[in-house]
Scaffold this motif. Sequence first.
Motif, PDB file in Angstrom:
ATOM      1  N   GLY A   1       0.900  -1.165  -0.046  1.00  0.00           N
ATOM      2  CA  GLY A   1      -0.098   0.062   0.078  1.00  0.00           C
ATOM      3  C   GLY A   1       0.851   1.250   0.113  1.00  0.00           C
ATOM      4  O   GLY A   1       0.300   2.086  -0.671  1.00  0.00           O
ATOM      5  N   VAL A   2       1.711   1.231   0.744  1.00  0.00           N
ATOM      6  CA  VAL A   2       2.669   2.319   0.738  1.00  0.00           C
ATOM      7  C   VAL A   2       3.471   2.661  -0.687  1.00  0.00           C
ATOM      8  O   VAL A   2       3.736   3.760  -1.072  1.00  0.00           O
ATOM      9  CB  VAL A   2       4.035   2.065   1.940  1.00  0.00           C
ATOM     10  N   CYS A   3       3.647   1.417  -1.282  1.00  0.00           N
ATOM     11  CA  CYS A   3       4.170   1.686  -2.631  1.00  0.00           C
ATOM     12  C   CYS A   3       3.154   1.804  -3.902  1.00  0.00           C
ATOM     13  O   CYS A   3       3.688   1.717  -4.909  1.00  0.00           O
ATOM     14  CB  CYS A   3       5.347   0.338  -2.764  1.00  0.00           C
ATOM     15  N   GLY A   4       2.044   2.116  -3.301  1.00  0.00           N
ATOM     16  CA  GLY A   4       1.024   2.355  -4.166  1.00  0.00           C
ATOM     17  C   GLY A   4       0.216   1.200  -4.975  1.00  0.00           C
ATOM     18  O   GLY A   4      -0.602   1.624  -5.925  1.00  0.00           O
ATOM     19  N   ARG A   5       0.250   0.166  -4.213  1.00  0.00           N
ATOM     20  CA  ARG A   5      -0.560  -0.984  -4.469  1.00  0.00           C
ATOM     21  C   ARG A   5      -1.747  -1.080  -3.621  1.00  0.00           C
ATOM     22  O   ARG A   5      -1.885  -0.108  -2.892  1.00  0.00           O
ATOM     23  CB  ARG A   5       0.374  -2.343  -4.587  1.00  0.00           C
ATOM     24  N   ASP A   6      -2.437  -2.264  -3.683  1.00  0.00           N
ATOM     25  CA  ASP A   6      -3.483  -2.224  -2.838  1.00  0.00           C
ATOM     26  C   ASP A   6      -3.093  -2.360  -1.194  1.00  0.00           C
ATOM     27  O   ASP A   6      -2.378  -3.438  -1.034  1.00  0.00           O
ATOM     28  CB  ASP A   6      -4.494  -3.577  -3.117  1.00  0.00           C
ATOM     29  N   LEU A   7      -3.957  -1.703  -0.319  1.00  0.00           N
ATOM     30  CA  LEU A   7      -3.617  -1.711   0.969  1.00  0.00           C
ATOM     31  C   LEU A   7      -4.313  -3.152   1.653  1.00  0.00           C
ATOM     32  O   LEU A   7      -5.319  -3.431   0.861  1.00  0.00           O
ATOM     33  CB  LEU A   7      -4.268  -0.497   1.915  1.00  0.00           C
ATOM     34  N   PRO A   8      -4.020  -3.682   2.802  1.00  0.00           N
ATOM     35  CA  PRO A   8      -4.768  -4.677   3.204  1.00  0.00           C
ATOM     36  C   PRO A   8      -5.899  -4.443   3.700  1.00  0.00           C
ATOM     37  O   PRO A   8      -6.209  -3.135   3.906  1.00  0.00           O
ATOM     38  CB  PRO A   8      -3.725  -5.030   4.723  1.00  0.00           C
ATOM     39  N   ARG A   9      -6.886  -5.324   3.509  1.00  0.00           N
ATOM     40  CA  ARG A   9      -8.510  -4.775   3.826  1.00  0.00           C
ATOM     41  C   ARG A   9      -8.787  -5.267   5.303  1.00  0.00           C
ATOM     42  O   ARG A   9      -8.583  -6.443   5.643  1.00  0.00           O
ATOM     43  CB  ARG A   9      -9.494  -5.786   2.617  1.00  0.00           C
ATOM     44  N   PHE A  10      -9.512  -4.528   5.830  1.00  0.00           N
ATOM     45  CA  PHE A  10     -10.123  -4.900   7.166  1.00  0.00           C
ATOM     46  C   PHE A  10     -10.740  -6.246   7.291  1.00  0.00           C
ATOM     47  O   PHE A  10     -10.687  -6.954   8.310  1.00  0.00           O
ATOM     48  CB  PHE A  10     -11.129  -3.671   7.782  1.00  0.00           C
ATOM     49  N   GLN A  11     -11.676  -6.298   6.023  1.00  0.00           N
ATOM     50  CA  GLN A  11     -12.533  -7.658   6.115  1.00  0.00           C
ATOM     51  C   GLN A  11     -11.541  -8.927   6.310  1.00  0.00           C
ATOM     52  O   GLN A  11     -11.864  -9.831   6.816  1.00  0.00           O
ATOM     53  CB  GLN A  11     -13.134  -7.801   4.744  1.00  0.00           C
ATOM     54  N   ASP A  12     -10.125  -8.776   5.625  1.00  0.00           N
ATOM     55  CA  ASP A  12      -9.341  -9.993   5.916  1.00  0.00           C
ATOM     56  C   ASP A  12      -8.814 -10.127   7.445  1.00  0.00           C
ATOM     57  O   ASP A  12      -8.293 -11.156   7.519  1.00  0.00           O
ATOM     58  CB  ASP A  12      -8.236  -9.809   4.917  1.00  0.00           C
ATOM     59  N   TYR A  13      -8.824  -9.185   8.238  1.00  0.00           N
ATOM     60  CA  TYR A  13      -8.179  -9.195   9.516  1.00  0.00           C
ATOM     61  C   TYR A  13      -9.086  -8.608  10.624  1.00  0.00           C
ATOM     62  O   TYR A  13      -8.831  -8.453  11.448  1.00  0.00           O
ATOM     63  CB  TYR A  13      -7.058  -8.080   9.362  1.00  0.00           C
TER      64      TYR A  13
END
Length: 176
Positions: free
Chosen positions: A16-28
């Motif tokens: 996410g910091v590198c511009g890709r998808d951030l982790p999702r709350f639903q997964d954690y």
Amino acid sequence: MHCVYFSQLLHRLIDGVCGRDLPRFQDYGSFWSLTEWMEMIDALTCVFKTAVGKQLSSEEVVQSLTGLSSSYQDVVLKCLKGRKDEIRQALVEKTNTVSSAQLQDFDWQLKLALSSDKISSLQMPLLNLDLDVKENGTLKPVSIEMNREELHSLINTLEAANKVHFLQNYKDLIYF
């Protein structure tokens, strides 16, 4: 949360910091409440950006992770060490996207205007500033002549812009 899952989360966060998808709350979501999740994401993002941006030592990074057990601190350090160059590149690219124009080179000359067609004794210092600005792959020369007041105004404007840029980057480091 097991260290393996935590490591996966950290790598997704770095993505996410590198511009890709951030982790999702639903997964954690089974590990944290939504408020805890947001605080954790913000804090760890700040740790990664600050550690790379300020080139912090491992000891300094560990000091910022006082709320984590030593095994989780080790996981953070391992992820940071493995992806430091990727984070640095992403931060540099984000900074460079502020403007498409980039200063490539500059030159300056200080001149003293002794007189003009209207005033016989002028004694006015003038600064000639030559800038080579690259925009969209094209190098454009820009020449500016300034008197003392105009130079002071330019310096004050550049200092204000630098302060705004610094504060924006600092805010991005904290809040991502």
